[in-house]
Enzyme design. Sequence first.
Site, PDB file in Angstrom:
ATOM      1  N   PRO A  79      37.414  40.744  42.207  1.00 39.38           N
ATOM      2  CA  PRO A  79      38.532  41.190  42.459  1.00 39.38           C
ATOM      3  C   PRO A  79      39.501  40.178  42.017  1.00 39.38           C
ATOM      4  CG  PRO A  79      37.038  41.302  44.319  1.00 39.38           C
ATOM      5  CD  PRO A  79      36.370  40.624  43.486  1.00 39.38           C
ATOM      6  N   CYS A  80      40.681  40.995  41.720  1.00 39.12           N
ATOM      7  CA  CYS A  80      41.978  40.060  41.164  1.00 39.12           C
ATOM      8  C   CYS A  80      42.455  39.466  42.343  1.00 39.12           C
ATOM      9  CB  CYS A  80      42.795  40.818  40.406  1.00 39.12           C
ATOM     10  SG  CYS A  80      44.172  39.754  39.790  1.00 39.12           S
ATOM     11  N   PRO A  81      42.689  37.997  42.133  1.00 43.88           N
ATOM     12  CA  PRO A  81      43.210  36.963  43.196  1.00 43.88           C
ATOM     13  C   PRO A  81      44.384  37.377  43.842  1.00 43.88           C
ATOM     14  CG  PRO A  81      43.226  35.859  41.229  1.00 43.88           C
ATOM     15  CD  PRO A  81      42.623  37.119  40.991  1.00 43.88           C
ATOM     16  N   PHE A  83      46.332  40.712  43.684  1.00 43.23           N
ATOM     17  CA  PHE A  83      46.780  42.136  43.245  1.00 43.23           C
ATOM     18  C   PHE A  83      47.004  42.717  44.889  1.00 43.23           C
ATOM     19  CE2 PHE A  83      44.926  43.233  39.092  1.00 43.23           C
ATOM     20  CZ  PHE A  83      45.667  42.337  38.709  1.00 43.23           C
TER      21      PHE A  83
END
Length: 400
Positions: A79-81, A83
Site C-alpha cells: 500500500p502506498c505510504p 495516500f
Amino acid sequence: MLNFIDLFCGAGGFAKGFEMTGKFKCIGGIDNKESAIQTHKLNFKNSISICDDIRNVPPEDFNVLLNGQKVDVVIGGPPCPTFSTIGHAKIQSVYKNQEEKDITNDPRNDLFLDFLNYVDFFRPKIFVMENVPQFLTKYNGATFEAVKAIIERDLPEYEIVEKVKVLNSVNYGVPQNRRRMILVGYQKGYKFKYPEITNWFKNGKFNIDPNNDNPDTSKLKKHISVEDAISDLPQITDNWRISEVEYSRHEELNSFQKLMRKDTGISVKNNICRMSNKRAKEVFSHMKQGDIYMDLAPEIRQILPFREDIFKDRLKRLVNENPSWTVLAHIGMDGYMYIHPTEDRTLSVREAARIQSFPDDFEFIGNQQDTYVQVGNAVPPLMAMKIGESVYECLNTIKK
C-alpha cells in the site's frame, strides 16, 4: 528457472504472469487475507504461501520457511505510504529528518518499508513494485521522492529505473483499461527496459507506450474487447450457484480465448454470479451498452435511487466492442459498475477474471464476495507476464 517471492501477494495475479513466461518460479508469498492465500496455495504448488501481516514475519523467519532457497526477484504491491489523510508538510519532513522513517501517522501505510526490508535481506538481482498511478503524483510528487530517497539511502547497491512509468494493461493484450505504476530497482550493472506495447485501443484515453511518445499504431494489434474476452464462457443466469460449467462453445475461438483455455478441458470453474435485486434488474433492462446511471430517464432512476450528485456512474453497462474499464475490488460489493453487455445481470467471477486476463485453469477459493475481491485486487497476469519478460531480459544483460 529463476526464483521469486511475492509480497502482498493477494490471489497471485502478479505471480501468475511471471510464471506464464516459463522463466520464473514463485517460491513464496505472503498476504493477510486468508481466502487469498488459500487461492495462492492452490495455484502455486511450489510456493510457501503464508497468511499473516508482513510486519509479524521478519524476512529472517520467511527465509527459514523457504529453507534457504535463493531469491532472484522480489515482486509486490505494498500500500502506498501517503495516500491517507496526512498533509503535505508531514511528507516533506521525511527526507529532512533522516532518522524518521514513519512518513504517515497510520502505521499500516508504511508497509512499503517492510517490502524494502525484504529486499535488503534477500538482496535479489531485481525488485518490482507496483502501485496506483497517483504514487508518482500525490502531493506534487513528494510521495515518490520520499520513497526514492529511502531506497537511495538504505539500498545503495540498487539503481531505480531512470524514469518510473505507468503502464496500461490494455496495451498488453488485456481486455481492460487498467493503469499501474511499475517501479523497478536492480543491482548496479543491469539495465531494465519497460516492455514494448503490443495492442492499441483506438479510442483509448490512456494508451501509453513507455518507450515511445509517438508509437506507430499501424504495427500494433487491435485491443482485446469485452466480447473477445467472455463470449465463449458458459451460459449462466443471475444468481448462478454452480461453479464448474461447460463452455458455451468450443469452435471459432479467438486468440485470447485459446490462450485463456490452453490448460483446461471442456468446462471451467468460478462461474458464480451474484443475485441482483428486482429493482436493479428492471433498471438494467433500460440501459444500452455504455450507459451510466445518469444517462437514464429520471423516472427510471427513481426505481433504484442514489444520491445523484455523488453516484453519477453508480451503474455502468459494459460495451462489447470496447475493453472494460478498470475492475476494482468494489466488484465484490454489488457489481453494478460491471453490468453484462447484453444480459440483465452483473458479471460472474469467471467473466471478471477473464477481463483481468486470468487463465481459466486459475481457480479462486472463498465465498462469493471473497472471490470477486481477489479478482478486483489483482495485477492482470498478461501485463505481469510482459513485465516478467522484461525482467528476464534485464537479468540476461552483461553486468559492467
